[in-house]
Scaffold this motif. Structure first.
Motif, PDB file in Angstrom:
ATOM      1  N   MET B   1       0.853  -1.179   0.000  1.00  0.00           N
ATOM      2  CA  MET B   1       0.000   0.000   0.000  1.00  0.00           C
ATOM      3  C   MET B   1       0.890   1.230   0.000  1.00  0.00           C
ATOM      4  SD  MET B   1      -3.218  -1.163   2.344  1.00  0.00           S
ATOM      5  CE  MET B   1      -2.290  -1.834   3.717  1.00  0.00           C
ATOM      6  N   SER B   2       0.729   2.098   0.911  1.00  0.00           N
ATOM      7  CA  SER B   2       1.537   3.311   0.791  1.00  0.00           C
ATOM      8  C   SER B   2       2.560   3.405   1.906  1.00  0.00           C
ATOM      9  CB  SER B   2       0.647   4.534   0.798  1.00  0.00           C
ATOM     10  OG  SER B   2      -0.005   4.595   2.035  1.00  0.00           O
ATOM     11  N   PHE B   3       3.237   2.308   2.160  1.00  0.00           N
ATOM     12  CA  PHE B   3       4.308   2.365   3.154  1.00  0.00           C
ATOM     13  C   PHE B   3       5.531   3.023   2.536  1.00  0.00           C
ATOM     14  CE2 PHE B   3       2.460  -1.692   5.207  1.00  0.00           C
ATOM     15  CZ  PHE B   3       1.398  -0.930   5.638  1.00  0.00           C
ATOM     16  N   ARG B   4       5.404   4.320   2.399  1.00  0.00           N
ATOM     17  CA  ARG B   4       6.492   5.055   1.766  1.00  0.00           C
ATOM     18  C   ARG B   4       7.555   5.347   2.806  1.00  0.00           C
ATOM     19  NH1 ARG B   4       4.951   8.822  -2.781  1.00  0.00           N
ATOM     20  NH2 ARG B   4       3.384   7.620  -3.899  1.00  0.00           N
ATOM     21  N   PRO B   5       8.724   5.695   2.354  1.00  0.00           N
ATOM     22  CA  PRO B   5       9.746   6.050   3.330  1.00  0.00           C
ATOM     23  C   PRO B   5       9.303   7.227   4.206  1.00  0.00           C
ATOM     24  CG  PRO B   5      10.487   6.414   1.060  1.00  0.00           C
ATOM     25  CD  PRO B   5       9.252   5.612   1.000  1.00  0.00           C
ATOM     26  N   ARG B   6       8.544   8.176   3.636  1.00  0.00           N
ATOM     27  CA  ARG B   6       8.121   9.273   4.512  1.00  0.00           C
ATOM     28  C   ARG B   6       6.743   8.957   5.072  1.00  0.00           C
ATOM     29  NH1 ARG B   6       5.215  12.799   1.068  1.00  0.00           N
ATOM     30  NH2 ARG B   6       5.512  12.292  -1.118  1.00  0.00           N
ATOM     31  N   LEU B   7       6.685   8.895   6.378  1.00  0.00           N
ATOM     32  CA  LEU B   7       5.436   8.558   7.041  1.00  0.00           C
ATOM     33  C   LEU B   7       4.813   9.822   7.599  1.00  0.00           C
ATOM     34  CD1 LEU B   7       6.552   5.400   8.991  1.00  0.00           C
ATOM     35  CD2 LEU B   7       4.993   5.484   7.054  1.00  0.00           C
ATOM     36  N   ALA B   8       3.509   9.859   7.545  1.00  0.00           N
ATOM     37  CA  ALA B   8       2.831  11.001   8.136  1.00  0.00           C
ATOM     38  C   ALA B   8       3.005  10.964   9.646  1.00  0.00           C
ATOM     39  CB  ALA B   8       1.357  10.955   7.778  1.00  0.00           C
ATOM     40  N   GLU B   9       2.893  12.106  10.240  1.00  0.00           N
ATOM     41  CA  GLU B   9       3.021  12.199  11.681  1.00  0.00           C
ATOM     42  C   GLU B   9       1.985  11.301  12.346  1.00  0.00           C
ATOM     43  OE1 GLU B   9       2.754  15.545  15.185  1.00  0.00           O
ATOM     44  OE2 GLU B   9       2.086  15.985  13.162  1.00  0.00           O
ATOM     45  N   GLY B  10       2.432  10.493  13.278  1.00  0.00           N
ATOM     46  CA  GLY B  10       1.476   9.647  13.988  1.00  0.00           C
ATOM     47  C   GLY B  10       1.288   8.289  13.357  1.00  0.00           C
ATOM     48  N   THR B  11       1.895   8.052  12.203  1.00  0.00           N
ATOM     49  CA  THR B  11       1.713   6.761  11.547  1.00  0.00           C
ATOM     50  C   THR B  11       2.588   5.695  12.187  1.00  0.00           C
ATOM     51  OG1 THR B  11       1.401   8.015   9.537  1.00  0.00           O
ATOM     52  CG2 THR B  11       1.554   5.654   9.294  1.00  0.00           C
ATOM     53  N   ALA B  12       3.778   6.107  12.626  1.00  0.00           N
ATOM     54  CA  ALA B  12       4.737   5.123  13.120  1.00  0.00           C
ATOM     55  C   ALA B  12       4.200   4.262  14.267  1.00  0.00           C
ATOM     56  CB  ALA B  12       6.035   5.813  13.512  1.00  0.00           C
ATOM     57  N   PRO B  13       3.622   4.855  15.328  1.00  0.00           N
ATOM     58  CA  PRO B  13       3.199   4.014  16.455  1.00  0.00           C
ATOM     59  C   PRO B  13       2.187   2.954  16.048  1.00  0.00           C
ATOM     60  CG  PRO B  13       3.110   6.312  17.061  1.00  0.00           C
ATOM     61  CD  PRO B  13       3.385   6.269  15.593  1.00  0.00           C
ATOM     62  N   VAL B  14       1.218   3.331  15.203  1.00  0.00           N
ATOM     63  CA  VAL B  14       0.192   2.362  14.874  1.00  0.00           C
ATOM     64  C   VAL B  14       0.762   1.252  14.009  1.00  0.00           C
ATOM     65  CG1 VAL B  14      -0.727   3.507  12.825  1.00  0.00           C
ATOM     66  CG2 VAL B  14      -2.184   2.033  14.148  1.00  0.00           C
ATOM     67  N   LEU B  15       1.736   1.577  13.192  1.00  0.00           N
ATOM     68  CA  LEU B  15       2.361   0.523  12.386  1.00  0.00           C
ATOM     69  C   LEU B  15       3.116  -0.442  13.286  1.00  0.00           C
ATOM     70  CD1 LEU B  15       3.537   2.365   9.164  1.00  0.00           C
ATOM     71  CD2 LEU B  15       1.498   0.991   9.564  1.00  0.00           C
ATOM     72  N   ALA B 175      -9.559  -0.255  -3.302  1.00  0.00           N
ATOM     73  CA  ALA B 175      -9.939   0.831  -4.205  1.00  0.00           C
ATOM     74  C   ALA B 175     -10.270   2.090  -3.414  1.00  0.00           C
ATOM     75  CB  ALA B 175     -11.142   0.396  -5.048  1.00  0.00           C
ATOM     76  N   ILE B 176     -11.056   1.913  -2.348  1.00  0.00           N
ATOM     77  CA  ILE B 176     -11.454   3.080  -1.542  1.00  0.00           C
ATOM     78  C   ILE B 176     -10.236   3.703  -0.875  1.00  0.00           C
ATOM     79  CG2 ILE B 176     -12.700   3.760   0.538  1.00  0.00           C
ATOM     80  CD1 ILE B 176     -14.877   1.802  -0.257  1.00  0.00           C
ATOM     81  N   LEU B 177      -9.355   2.849  -0.361  1.00  0.00           N
ATOM     82  CA  LEU B 177      -8.173   3.362   0.324  1.00  0.00           C
ATOM     83  C   LEU B 177      -7.295   4.156  -0.642  1.00  0.00           C
ATOM     84  CD1 LEU B 177      -6.559   3.520   2.900  1.00  0.00           C
ATOM     85  CD2 LEU B 177      -5.427   1.397   2.281  1.00  0.00           C
ATOM     86  N   ALA B 178      -7.103   3.579  -1.848  1.00  0.00           N
ATOM     87  CA  ALA B 178      -6.279   4.283  -2.835  1.00  0.00           C
ATOM     88  C   ALA B 178      -6.903   5.632  -3.176  1.00  0.00           C
ATOM     89  CB  ALA B 178      -6.145   3.423  -4.094  1.00  0.00           C
ATOM     90  N   ALA B 179      -8.225   5.627  -3.376  1.00  0.00           N
ATOM     91  CA  ALA B 179      -8.898   6.881  -3.694  1.00  0.00           C
ATOM     92  C   ALA B 179      -8.748   7.877  -2.556  1.00  0.00           C
ATOM     93  CB  ALA B 179     -10.379   6.607  -3.976  1.00  0.00           C
TER      94      ALA B 179
END
Lengths: 336, 332
Positions: B1-15, B175-179
């Motif tokens: 999915m969108s596990f890009r090198p740059r993560l949005a703030e707050g994404t790291a803990p939930v991952l 599909a919804i997530l990508a959109a």
């Protein structure tokens, strides 16, 4: 503790309005609405050949208002502090069980039972408050989490009513002075105490300050954490009182007595109906009691009219949104 | 999915939480040693994840949507009554359910923006109205039945080249997530986050605040309808199908590090929060935590996760600053 959208701009009521001596504050509106509801309800019930405000009708309204009123008083305190408590419904069930099981039908155990139930409630409130202030979890999530924990405990240990209150203790639930139950008078007395606490005492001022703006309150030297924890303890104790009252009415403790009545969302509805701002900092207990009586009267009117129970929910939802829409409109108009 | 090198703030803990749970699943259950197990998990989680995406739009713009659970119930009950086992009715009923979700979202949004009622109250009122109205209409208990065609979306699968059998719900979810990710990276999505952060600033800089918030509610309603279609297929008709889903969706979003009150958080993280929640339920089941205690454990873990997320703010700031040096902002 921003469980809400940004507070509406409501710095209001400067000298201009006050000098007129009378203002349509939300509290006034609530009681006007209650009066209108009583009149309309009486007419509707009379059209079907009944009387709304006879002995039985009054008793019905007061009885309904007592338990919800106690929970809503507590909810008012936490909402004023800018917080929120979603755990009250399960707490009501838990305290009713604690009280009834401790009493176990013995008159001598009434006092320990009541005290233990209140102590349990206070501990739950303390946990709520500490999770919010120390662990810095959002109030919505923190109290939802505590609610889940309580629910797990109840589901794990109880399948139905348990415990038994002694005969003498049932007087609390059933005695009355004229058409007014004693418990309702006690509830109003507690409301009066809270009114005094909120509007005439230092902790009360601090509560409003914290709810109005946490950061400003902190910078002005208010111990914000302590205030929020205190608010949650008071809220839970109020819910505990509701649980004790319900135990006395039912004769035993019932795990789902609070959730069946939907006390969590219902009490928030009553508070907001009473003109208290969900974002905190504005409002009070007096309006809440008005809101509670509006909900209780609505229910009683519907009972008398033998309305479909599902229709009640629809009306309740519409009333809630309409009432708050009226307040919102008013504050905005006054601002401009 | 969108596990890009740059993560949005707050994404790291939930991952981190999600990975821990998935590893836990792999250790606890033999079913989770193969991709099929995880696909089944994803299929189960899809409705909640879709709800979480909808809830994310509302929360990030500074609101609340408490009506989604009741809306899911309403969608399923309405569909069952209207289809009543007739396969030929499937298509228009699906459209009708989607339109109904849209309409509910529209009403929520309009009352919030035009009548200035806090969204907590609006959607609480909507919850009461929907719950009451649906059962008033059906006379107290759900009637009718869903058609096999309708249920296909919730429980069927399609053959996808390379991947084999993939459940419909997973495809719809992706599909919804990508959109949603694309939407949040676009101008409107950013404006939506900005509304949650500082409504006044958006208004002064010419943003249409009301229209944006309305959009968030409409999207939430629409996605709740989609979730209803999936859940109806997956779990069948019951009056309890949507009970408590609103709190679960909000929990998922907050678990994803999205700030209640708006302005912070990413949609991917919110979705990951929903998946974590579902993985948590599965794990508790596998570990044999009794049904009754499950909610207690769930409560403790939710508090723990949220506390971890908010206490770790300082740490996270340092983390995101080093990873998002690029000019692009990180809300995706």
């Amino acid at each position: 503790m921003t469980v809400q959208e940004k507070p509406l701009p409501v710095r209001t009521v400067p000298a201009r309005t006050r000098s007129r001596g009378f203002a349509f504050t939300p509290t006034v509106v609530v009681y006007l609405a209650l009066a209108v509801l009583l009149v309309v309800g009486s007419v509707l019930v009379a059209l079907r050949g009944g009387v709304l405000l006879d002995q039985a009708g009054l008793l019905n309204i007061f009885t309904r208002a007592t338990a919800l009123g106690l929970v809503a008083i507590g909810q008012t305190i936490v909402i004023l502090a800018g917080s929120l408590d979603l755990s009250v419904a399960y707490l009501v069930g838990l305290t009713s069980l604690v009280a009834a099981e401790t009493m176990a039908g013995q008159a001598g155990m009434i006092v320990p039972g009541v005290l233990l139930a209140l102590a349990v409630a206070a501990v739950v409130g303390l946990v709520n408050g500490l999770v919010i202030t120390v662990l810095r979890a959002n109030a919505f999530i923190a109290t939802l989490g505590v609610a889940l924990v309580l629910r797990g405990y109840l589901e794990h240990n109880y399948t139905g009513p348990a415990g038994e209150v002694p005969r003498t203790f049932q007087h609390l639930g059933y005695d009355r002075v004229g058409p007014v139950p004693v418990a309702a008078l006690l509830m109003l007395g507690i409301a009066a105490m809270c009114w005094w606490l909120l509007t005439r005492s230092r902790p009360g001022y601090h509560l409003y300050a914290v709810g109005g703006d946490l950061e400003v309150a902190r910078l002005s030297g208010v111990r914000t954490r302590r205030t929020i924890v205190t608010a949650h303890v008071l809220c839970s104790v109020a819910a505990g009182l509701a649980g004790i009252y319900l135990a006395s009415r039912l004769g035993s403790g019932a795990p789902y007595v609070g959730t069946d009545a939907g006390f969590d969302l219902e009490s928030i509805a009553a508070v907001v109906l009473g003109g208290t701002l969900l974002a905190g900092g504005r409002g009070g207990v007096v309006g809440t009691i008005g809101g509670v009586f509006i909900l209780a009267t609505l229910d009683t009117v519907f009972d008398d009219l033998a309305v479909d129970p599902f229709f009640k929910d629809v009306v309740r939802g519409v009333v809630l949104v309409t009432a708050v829409a009226l307040y919102a409109r008013r504050t905005v108009r006054r601002q401009s | 999915m969108s596990f890009r090198p740059r993560l949005a703030e707050g994404t790291a803990p939930v991952l981190v939480v999600l990975v821990v749970l998935l590893v836990g699943l792999a250790i606890a259950g033999p079913a989770y040693s193969s991709p099929e197990g995880y696909l089944a998990l994803l299929k189960r989680a899809a409705p909640l994840m879709i709800l979480a995406i909808g809830q994310y739009f509302v929360i990030v713009s500074g609101g609340f949507d408490l009506s989604v659970g009741a809306l899911v119930t309403a969608g399923v009950v309405i569909a069952a009554r209207l289809i009543d086992g007739e396969d030929s009715a499937t298509a228009w009923v699906i459209l009708l359910v989607l339109a109904f979700g849209l309409l509910v979202g529209l009403v929520n949004g309009l009352v919030t923006t035009v009548l200035l009622v806090p969204s907590f109250i609006v959607t609480l009122g909507m919850l009461l109205v929907l719950d009451g109205a649906v059962f008033l209409w059906t006379g107290g208990a759900p009637r009718g039945a869903l058609s096999p065609g309708f249920r296909e979306f919730g429980r069927g699968a399609v053959d996808v080249p390379l991947l084999g059998e993939v459940p419909w719900s997973v495809l719809i979810l992706l599909a919804i997530l990508a959109a949603a990710v694309l939407f949040m990276r676009g101008g409107t999505g950013r404006a939506l986050v900005a509304v949650g952060d500082n409504e006044q600033a958006v208004r002064l800089s010419g943003g249409r605040v009301n229209r944006l918030r309305l959009l968030a509610f409409v999207l939430s309603g629409l996605l709740a309808a989609v979730a209803a279609i999936l859940l109806g297929g997956f779990a069948g008709v019951s009056a309890q199908v949507g009970a408590g889903l609103e709190f679960r969706a909000i929990t998922a979003v907050v678990l994803g590090g999205v700030l209640l009150g708006g302005g912070r958080g990413s949609v991917v993280a919110a979705t990951a929060g929903a998946l974590s929640l579902e993985a948590l339920f599965t794990l508790l089941n596998l570990l044999g935590v009794a049904g009754a205690l499950e909610s207690a454990v769930q409560g403790v873990i939710i508090i723990g996760a949220v506390a971890y997320a908010s206490l770790g703010v300082g740490l996270r700031h340092r983390f995101t600053r080093t990873t998002t040096k690029q000019p692009a902002t990180a809300s995706g």
